[in-house]
Design an enzyme around this catalytic site. Sequence first.
Site, PDB file in Angstrom:
ATOM      1  N   HIS A 130       0.850  -1.200   0.000  1.00 23.20           N
ATOM      2  CA  HIS A 130       0.000   0.000   0.000  1.00 23.20           C
ATOM      3  C   HIS A 130       0.879   1.241   0.000  1.00 23.20           C
ATOM      4  CE1 HIS A 130      -2.386   3.092   2.367  1.00 23.20           C
ATOM      5  NE2 HIS A 130      -3.185   2.850   1.357  1.00 23.20           N
ATOM      6  N   ASP A 162      -0.192   6.149  -6.816  1.00 25.85           N
ATOM      7  CA  ASP A 162      -1.136   7.271  -6.752  1.00 25.85           C
ATOM      8  C   ASP A 162      -0.651   8.349  -7.721  1.00 25.85           C
ATOM      9  OD1 ASP A 162      -2.742   6.123  -4.875  1.00 25.85           O
ATOM     10  OD2 ASP A 162      -1.869   7.156  -3.163  1.00 25.85           O
ATOM     11  N   HIS A 177       1.298  11.337  -2.317  1.00 31.38           N
ATOM     12  CA  HIS A 177       0.146  11.114  -1.444  1.00 31.38           C
ATOM     13  C   HIS A 177      -0.590  12.433  -1.333  1.00 31.38           C
ATOM     14  CE1 HIS A 177      -1.437   9.130   2.512  1.00 31.38           C
ATOM     15  NE2 HIS A 177      -2.287   9.066   1.521  1.00 31.38           N
ATOM     16  N   ARG A 381      -9.733  -5.933  -2.696  1.00 30.48           N
ATOM     17  CA  ARG A 381      -8.524  -5.291  -2.152  1.00 30.48           C
ATOM     18  C   ARG A 381      -8.905  -4.557  -0.877  1.00 30.48           C
ATOM     19  NH1 ARG A 381      -6.173  -0.043  -2.525  1.00 30.48           N
ATOM     20  NH2 ARG A 381      -3.908  -0.082  -2.265  1.00 30.48           N
TER      21      ARG A 381
END
Length: 623
Positions: A130, A162, A177, A381
């Site tokens: 993650h 991301d 992030h 997930r």
Amino acid sequence: MDQLKHTLAGLGEFAKENLPPQVTGTVTDLTSSVRSRLTLGSRRRTQPIDDEEAGDIIPFDAHAGGGHSTCKHGPQLRVSPALQSFIARNHILRSDETVADLLSKPHIAVPREVTNRDYPLPEYFVSSSHNTYLCAHQLFGESSTDPYRHTLQAGSRCVEIDVWDNPGNLDEPKVTHGYTLVSNIPFREVCKIIRQVVEEEEQTNSGGGAPVLISLENHCGAQGQEALVRIMKEVWGRHLLDKPVETESHIEQDQHVRLRDLGSKIVVIVEHHLINEASSDSSSDSSSEDEAEKKERKQRKQAKKDTPEAKLIIPSLAGLGVYGQSVKPPDNSWFTSSDLLPSKDGPHHHLINVSESGLNALLSSGNGTSIAKHNARHLMRVFPKGTRISSKNLKPLPFWGLGAQVCALNWQTFDASMQINEAMFAGTGGYVLKPSWLRSNNAAMVGLAEKEFREQVARTRRRKRLRLVVAGASDVPIPSGRDTDKELKPYLTCTLLHPGVPFGEMQQTKKKTDVFRKHKLSALLIGGLTGAASKEEENSLVTDPVWDETLEWDEYEDDELVFLRMFIKSDDSFSSNPVLCVASVRLLYVEGVKGQWRFVRMLDLKGRETACTLLVKFEVDEL
């Protein structure tokens, strides 16, 4: 640390001078909160870790986390004179064996069926990362391409990216992030690192490694998304899966693909937005949050409101989600309806993307059976709740017990969850076939009503007994801050854990040896297995303890998801017993060596191999 605090203070001043008032307050409060947590964290780090759930920051020279610590990257090993004497006294070696031979034997034997890749993709657990780009903290950590190489080489097969528009150049999106103080890196550079690892695996393994899943979290507008597609095709080239696999057993796109048919491709999971879909921050406050965590979560949520995201996924990007379209459903129809996510424009291979808090809320309402039946046929997930800003982890075991394939963990710290992840994927290549009762091939199970399903699951669990015969250890690490082994009082503590009933719970039982003290054996004349202890054992150093004990779990229910966590700790005081080294095993993997003595290589709390080995024998019996 002081420089970082100074930078945070500067950001607050910058916000006051350059940003609108409604944003300034959010930034100022956020930076102030982070500075206070930095100070608290620096105080905590001066103390040795005695929390068995905690871990330390994983450096890039560590190989644990995804199952690769068994590759023996660490320092040279030795067996203490005391343990050599124990081995000889108990006639452990065959006539043609040496201690070095025993030391080289693996302590696990992964069943061949567990790594069989002939089943559909939803029937596997996947070692997953993650926020892969982060080096440490979730709010102010540094983004880097290095973690992608590290996690993939350590055994992860699913990484997260991301992506955001880069205002300076919309044709080169950035990875970061969002709504935090985290730095950013170019998306193109992340893609290059992933390609390099895939190509290195091709050279090392004939036919390449296992496929790499990309959990792509898109925050780009249309132009940025076009850039994403172009970059992925340019950089990944032939490695990118951009159309359905065509084999004799799999032709249509709506059929589940076999893991083997994916080869070593890079497989992208793309978001599919539904009407009124759930927000990733929609979960309520958790009682486990402290006030600072609650405040930081609310500040991030407010910042998101000030920066609306594009919801439209352009066709060229959506087309890359060949076998994975990530959805956040607005209701419970995905597990309560026989017509899952009905819509002519719905996803063809949906992956339910849900936070641990969101999933736990569903489980508390008694939906575990329906969710487990869903996960037998479709991907799920699970990612950590947003308040885990210090890179703490969700507990994957209860979610594996639901059949959730992708439990995305923060690989920044080697905590209890990462230790269990290491045990699950040890020696497997990152994909583990789920137990039969969690798979779609068991059509009888999937078709059962809830009560009958629970009863059948209970019948599949076999009652077993575990006896762990503990000889001793060599080269137990001396805790940080101590110059010598003075006052070290090592003992072994072990926790047996497995998914509980009902779904989503976890059961654990702890046992421990006596504390080893120098000359203990001499004073008590413990006889051991076959006779009195030798002089070498009596005079063993505290860093080379000989316990000669048996820990026993009289009965447990085996559902193939049972793990044993082992810690060597020091009995320093009533309130603090620091963890010196750790190891975890999945009991399914030791059944192939049961009844045989094995050395277990111990890891430190950073996930690095130590020079310490633990000599044990696993005895597993069915009742």
